[in-house]
Scaffold this motif. Structure first.
Motif, PDB file in Angstrom:
ATOM      1  N   SER A  97       0.855  -1.187   0.000  1.00 19.25           N
ATOM      2  CA  SER A  97       0.000   0.000   0.000  1.00 19.25           C
ATOM      3  C   SER A  97       0.888   1.233   0.000  1.00 19.25           C
ATOM      4  O   SER A  97       2.063   1.174   0.366  1.00 19.25           O
ATOM      5  N   GLU A  98       0.328   2.324  -0.428  1.00 15.19           N
ATOM      6  CA  GLU A  98       1.076   3.569  -0.547  1.00 15.19           C
ATOM      7  C   GLU A  98       0.524   4.584   0.435  1.00 15.19           C
ATOM      8  O   GLU A  98      -0.691   4.693   0.608  1.00 15.19           O
ATOM      9  N   ILE A  99       1.424   5.325   1.089  1.00 13.95           N
ATOM     10  CA  ILE A  99       0.995   6.429   1.940  1.00 13.95           C
ATOM     11  C   ILE A  99       1.780   7.671   1.539  1.00 13.95           C
ATOM     12  O   ILE A  99       2.926   7.581   1.105  1.00 13.95           O
ATOM     13  N   SER A 100       1.153   8.801   1.669  1.00 14.32           N
ATOM     14  CA  SER A 100       1.815  10.084   1.423  1.00 14.32           C
ATOM     15  C   SER A 100       1.907  10.809   2.753  1.00 14.32           C
ATOM     16  O   SER A 100       0.987  10.756   3.560  1.00 14.32           O
ATOM     17  N   LEU A 101       3.020  11.471   2.962  1.00 14.96           N
ATOM     18  CA  LEU A 101       3.256  12.164   4.218  1.00 14.96           C
ATOM     19  C   LEU A 101       3.541  13.628   3.973  1.00 14.96           C
ATOM     20  O   LEU A 101       4.048  13.999   2.921  1.00 14.96           O
ATOM     21  N   CYS A 102       3.229  14.431   4.951  1.00 14.55           N
ATOM     22  CA  CYS A 102       3.585  15.845   4.939  1.00 14.55           C
ATOM     23  C   CYS A 102       4.775  16.044   5.867  1.00 14.55           C
ATOM     24  O   CYS A 102       5.030  15.223   6.755  1.00 14.55           O
ATOM     25  N   GLN A 103       5.475  17.126   5.681  1.00 16.49           N
ATOM     26  CA  GLN A 103       6.617  17.423   6.532  1.00 16.49           C
ATOM     27  C   GLN A 103       6.160  17.444   7.988  1.00 16.49           C
ATOM     28  O   GLN A 103       5.096  17.973   8.296  1.00 16.49           O
ATOM     29  N   PRO A 124       1.954  -4.350  11.530  1.00 11.84           N
ATOM     30  CA  PRO A 124       3.372  -4.290  11.192  1.00 11.84           C
ATOM     31  C   PRO A 124       3.592  -4.119   9.697  1.00 11.84           C
ATOM     32  O   PRO A 124       2.881  -4.706   8.891  1.00 11.84           O
ATOM     33  N   SER A 125       4.558  -3.277   9.359  1.00 10.43           N
ATOM     34  CA  SER A 125       4.825  -3.044   7.944  1.00 10.43           C
ATOM     35  C   SER A 125       6.265  -2.606   7.752  1.00 10.43           C
ATOM     36  O   SER A 125       6.877  -2.016   8.625  1.00 10.43           O
ATOM     37  N   MET A 126       6.774  -2.917   6.600  1.00 10.24           N
ATOM     38  CA  MET A 126       8.082  -2.465   6.159  1.00 10.24           C
ATOM     39  C   MET A 126       7.849  -1.210   5.338  1.00 10.24           C
ATOM     40  O   MET A 126       6.875  -1.122   4.590  1.00 10.24           O
ATOM     41  N   LEU A 127       8.714  -0.223   5.465  1.00  9.27           N
ATOM     42  CA  LEU A 127       8.528   1.048   4.770  1.00  9.27           C
ATOM     43  C   LEU A 127       9.613   1.241   3.716  1.00  9.27           C
ATOM     44  O   LEU A 127      10.792   1.019   3.989  1.00  9.27           O
ATOM     45  N   PHE A 128       9.202   1.653   2.525  1.00  2.00           N
ATOM     46  CA  PHE A 128      10.118   1.975   1.432  1.00  2.00           C
ATOM     47  C   PHE A 128       9.957   3.458   1.114  1.00  2.00           C
ATOM     48  O   PHE A 128       8.844   3.932   0.939  1.00  2.00           O
ATOM     49  N   VAL A 129      11.054   4.162   1.007  1.00  2.00           N
ATOM     50  CA  VAL A 129      11.007   5.583   0.654  1.00  2.00           C
ATOM     51  C   VAL A 129      11.121   5.699  -0.861  1.00  2.00           C
ATOM     52  O   VAL A 129      12.093   5.240  -1.463  1.00  2.00           O
ATOM     53  N   VAL A 130      10.110   6.303  -1.473  1.00  2.00           N
ATOM     54  CA  VAL A 130      10.087   6.475  -2.925  1.00  2.00           C
ATOM     55  C   VAL A 130      10.600   7.861  -3.294  1.00  2.00           C
ATOM     56  O   VAL A 130      11.376   8.032  -4.230  1.00  2.00           O
ATOM     57  N   SER A 131      10.176   8.867  -2.546  1.00  2.00           N
ATOM     58  CA  SER A 131      10.670  10.225  -2.782  1.00  2.00           C
ATOM     59  C   SER A 131      10.677  10.973  -1.462  1.00  2.00           C
ATOM     60  O   SER A 131      10.009  10.586  -0.509  1.00  2.00           O
TER      61      SER A 131
END
Length: 82
Positions: free
Chosen positions: A15-21, A35-42
């Motif tokens: 799944s994809e999540i978008s974050l703000c500063q 539980p989840s593993m996180l990948f940084v795309v940008s």
């Protein structure tokens, strides 16, 4: 090889999540119920942890990942990820 099965895994396991500063993903001593593993795309995530009574900052950059251990163990977060 089963392309349909692989597609199903990708659609149900990723799944994809978008974050703000300044969004906080987790805090020290927090236990996630998903539980989840996180990948940084940008962009960039910042991980803060205390080591030898000093705060250490670790940048998590595009192409990198974090939280993999959460998939294999009962984990309590040790730092702050934002």
């Amino acid at each position: 090889e089963d392309p349909a099965a692989m597609r199903q895994v990708c659609h149900s396991a990723v799944s994809e999540i978008s974050l703000c500063q300044a969004d906080i993903l987790f805090c020290p001593f927090e236990v996630s119920h998903m539980p989840s593993m996180l990948f940084v795309v940008s962009g960039e995530l910042e991980y803060y942890i205390h080591v030898d009574e000093q705060e250490k900052r670790i940048a998590v950059l595009p192409g990198e990942w974090c939280c993999e251990h959460f998939l294999w163990t009962n984990w309590v977060y040790q730092g702050l990820l934002c």
